[in-house]
Design an enzyme around this catalytic site. Sequence first.
Site, mmCIF file in Angstrom:
data_model
loop_
_atom_site.group_PDB
_atom_site.id
_atom_site.type_symbol
_atom_site.label_atom_id
_atom_site.label_comp_id
_atom_site.label_asym_id
_atom_site.label_seq_id
_atom_site.Cartn_x
_atom_site.Cartn_y
_atom_site.Cartn_z
ATOM 1 N N CYS A 97 0.796 -1.234 0.000
ATOM 2 C CA CYS A 97 0.000 0.000 0.000
ATOM 3 C C CYS A 97 0.827 1.281 0.000
ATOM 4 O O CYS A 97 0.275 2.366 -0.135
ATOM 5 C CB CYS A 97 -0.953 0.016 1.199
ATOM 6 N N CYS A 166 12.107 -7.599 12.679
ATOM 7 C CA CYS A 166 12.759 -8.476 11.703
ATOM 8 C C CYS A 166 11.819 -8.577 10.505
ATOM 9 O O CYS A 166 10.785 -9.251 10.567
ATOM 10 C CB CYS A 166 13.002 -9.841 12.349
#
Length: 201
Positions: A97, A166
Amino acid sequence: MRPRCTADKPLRDRQQMRLLRIWQSAVLTFCVALTVFLCTGTCRTKKTWPRCFSQEELRKRLTPIQYHVTQEKGTESAFRGEYTDNKEEGTYSCVVCGAPLFTSDKKFDSGSGWPSFFDLIKEDSISLTDDLSYGMHRMEASCSECGAHLGHLFDDGPRPTGKRYCINSASLSFQSKNAGPEGVEPGGATGQSASSSKSDL
């Protein structure tokens, strides 16, 4: 005193056996439910995200590895992602997005094989959800705008936050600080290589 009828004993035995079978059935049902709960991955209720895209559009717009990571909660191979060793200054955004997520000054080398960040651009740019897949408890990190899977959050990062986001390179697009605004189309695919992936990030 009148002795008890010996016919009562088989009746008691049958009742005890019936109770034992009910108890065993309940334990088995619980074990099956627990196994399904632990093996099905993230414990997330269906959520409506602010921005939605059809799966058809995403399959056309994203590379196979980007789609696998962001929509199927996959994981790119360690040390193979495009941005793992990227040292350039700029902004990392959601590849689905275009929502800005991280800046390069919050990126650090964790040695994990995936891009790692110790802080976000905005506190609410990422949604965290309990992930109990693979018999572990982790915090899944998803884009708060579109729900794309990004990676996981761990509490072993550097100061001042102590956090380590991460993140899969395949879930990110990168806008260099030196590039013009037309450098990266928000939400567009960035040419990630469709390398083999695994689901253990």
